[in-house]
Design a protein around this motif. Structure first.
Motif, PDB file in Angstrom:
ATOM      1  N   ASP A 122      55.804  56.439  21.294  1.00  0.00           N
ATOM      2  CA  ASP A 122      57.066  55.402  21.843  1.00  0.00           C
ATOM      3  C   ASP A 122      57.691  54.281  21.554  1.00  0.00           C
ATOM      4  OD1 ASP A 122      55.431  54.237  23.591  1.00  0.00           O
ATOM      5  OD2 ASP A 122      55.930  54.277  25.346  1.00  0.00           O
ATOM      6  N   ALA A 123      56.262  53.776  20.583  1.00  0.00           N
ATOM      7  CA  ALA A 123      56.045  52.116  19.956  1.00  0.00           C
ATOM      8  C   ALA A 123      56.996  51.989  19.205  1.00  0.00           C
ATOM      9  CB  ALA A 123      54.598  51.761  19.823  1.00  0.00           C
ATOM     10  N   ILE A 124      57.982  50.936  18.923  1.00  0.00           N
ATOM     11  CA  ILE A 124      59.058  50.769  17.494  1.00  0.00           C
ATOM     12  C   ILE A 124      58.147  49.102  17.214  1.00  0.00           C
ATOM     13  CG2 ILE A 124      60.858  50.115  16.176  1.00  0.00           C
ATOM     14  CD1 ILE A 124      62.253  52.637  17.703  1.00  0.00           C
ATOM     15  N   VAL A 125      57.647  48.822  16.377  1.00  0.00           N
ATOM     16  CA  VAL A 125      57.318  48.142  15.973  1.00  0.00           C
ATOM     17  C   VAL A 125      58.338  47.085  14.361  1.00  0.00           C
ATOM     18  CG1 VAL A 125      56.163  45.892  14.829  1.00  0.00           C
ATOM     19  CG2 VAL A 125      54.381  47.083  16.263  1.00  0.00           C
ATOM     20  N   ALA A 126      59.011  46.177  14.453  1.00  0.00           N
ATOM     21  CA  ALA A 126      59.822  45.294  14.676  1.00  0.00           C
ATOM     22  C   ALA A 126      59.238  44.117  13.591  1.00  0.00           C
ATOM     23  CB  ALA A 126      61.146  45.190  15.228  1.00  0.00           C
ATOM     24  N   GLY A 127      59.286  43.614  12.962  1.00  0.00           N
ATOM     25  CA  GLY A 127      58.338  42.850  12.206  1.00  0.00           C
ATOM     26  C   GLY A 127      59.909  41.983  11.474  1.00  0.00           C
ATOM     27  N   PHE A 128      59.378  41.005  11.574  1.00  0.00           N
ATOM     28  CA  PHE A 128      60.856  39.982  10.638  1.00  0.00           C
ATOM     29  C   PHE A 128      59.816  38.847   9.295  1.00  0.00           C
ATOM     30  CE2 PHE A 128      61.956  41.032  15.371  1.00  0.00           C
ATOM     31  CZ  PHE A 128      63.409  40.809  14.930  1.00  0.00           C
ATOM     32  N   GLY A 129      60.497  38.748   8.467  1.00  0.00           N
ATOM     33  CA  GLY A 129      60.217  38.188   7.461  1.00  0.00           C
ATOM     34  C   GLY A 129      61.306  37.330   6.842  1.00  0.00           C
ATOM     35  N   VAL A 130      61.526  35.554   7.016  1.00  0.00           N
ATOM     36  CA  VAL A 130      62.486  34.915   6.945  1.00  0.00           C
ATOM     37  C   VAL A 130      61.741  33.651   5.826  1.00  0.00           C
ATOM     38  CG1 VAL A 130      64.268  33.152   7.775  1.00  0.00           C
ATOM     39  CG2 VAL A 130      63.098  35.123   9.332  1.00  0.00           C
ATOM     40  N   ASN A 131      62.625  33.442   5.051  1.00  0.00           N
ATOM     41  CA  ASN A 131      62.359  32.583   3.959  1.00  0.00           C
ATOM     42  C   ASN A 131      62.801  31.502   4.355  1.00  0.00           C
ATOM     43  OD1 ASN A 131      60.979  34.647   2.185  1.00  0.00           O
ATOM     44  ND2 ASN A 131      63.023  34.813   1.401  1.00  0.00           N
ATOM     45  N   LEU A 132      61.737  30.172   4.552  1.00  0.00           N
ATOM     46  CA  LEU A 132      62.557  29.202   5.089  1.00  0.00           C
ATOM     47  C   LEU A 132      62.589  27.566   4.316  1.00  0.00           C
ATOM     48  CD1 LEU A 132      61.334  28.760   9.155  1.00  0.00           C
ATOM     49  CD2 LEU A 132      63.686  29.506   7.792  1.00  0.00           C
TER      50      LEU A 132
END
Length: 239
Positions: A122-132
């Motif tokens: 039931d776990a959804i992991v959302a990973g964010f990668g942003v080029n700053l």
């Protein structure tokens, strides 16, 4: 690794992958709303196991959602993530970011940010990668960063805003369903009629023009013969 920010929201100097860490935490019973940000990753990854360059100065963060029986389709969380991140970046002074289905963020048609969703039970992991501060060189793809575009905010500042914006959009998704999420997504997307090509999992490709989203969040492509093809899973590129 030394963390900061309390039990649910932590920042570490370095880790292999925030998504991998969060999946492990999810398996150990971590609650929804947990976040992990790393200043640097040594084994960051994108879709299909592709390596994600992760030097210091950019954003690498993952969160956990516990899906419920009465939630909208879990796959539509990709849209929630994209909308939340686009709002964060726009609020901090870069309103020209556009979304490419389902959840890549583009700056001048070059990839600025990517989002990876992985599920375990039931776990959804959302990973964010942003080029700053920097962006990787990827063969065959244009990439961009916010460096040199009057961007004055740190990775920590963007992360703080993202935590709040994601919580807001997750609540909207749960209480009001997909329509407001899709409406916001479409306002931030490239213009209707934009040429796209979708590379499908069977190795074939479909070319068409962007025609908005279906009611479940799938991509609508208007083909050359005037028919519409609904795409539920594909790698999508601007032509």
């Amino acid at each position: 690794m030394k963390g900061t920010g309390g039990d649910r929201i932590r920042t570490v100097a370095e880790t292999g992958s925030t998504n991998a860490d969060m999946l492990a935490l999810a398996a150990a019973g971590a609650p929804e709303g947990s976040w992990l940000r790393a200043e640097r990753q040594t084994a960051g990854r994108g879709r299909q196991g592709k390596a994600w360059s992760s030097p210091i100065g950019n954003v690498y963060a993952s969160t956990l959602v516990r899906v419920r029986a009465d939630d909208p389709p879990a796959a539509s969380l990709a849209l929630v993530c994209a909308v939340a991140l686009a709002e964060t970046i726009g609020t901090l002074g870069c309103p020209t970011v556009t979304i490419k289905w389902p959840n890549d963020l583009l700056l001048d048609n070059a990839k600025l940010a990517g989002i990876l969703l992985e599920r375990h039970g039931d776990a959804i992991v959302a990973g964010f990668g942003v080029n700053l501060s920097s962006h990787p060189s990827i063969e065959g793809r244009q990439t961009a960063s916010l460096a040199g575009r009057l961007w004055v905010h740190s990775a920590a500042e963007l992360f703080e805003h993202l935590v709040a914006d994601f919580a807001t959009w997750l609540e909207t998704w749960r209480l009001d369903g997909l329509p407001p999420v899709i409406a916001r997504w479409e306002r931030q997307a490239h213009a209707p009629g934009t040429p796209l090509v979708a590379n499908l999992s069977d190795g074939t490709s479909v070319a068409g023009k962007y025609d908005g989203l279906a009611s479940d969040g799938a991509l609508r492509l208007r083909l050359a013969d005037g028919t519409t093809r609904v795409i539920h899973a594909a790698d999508v590129f601007l032509v």
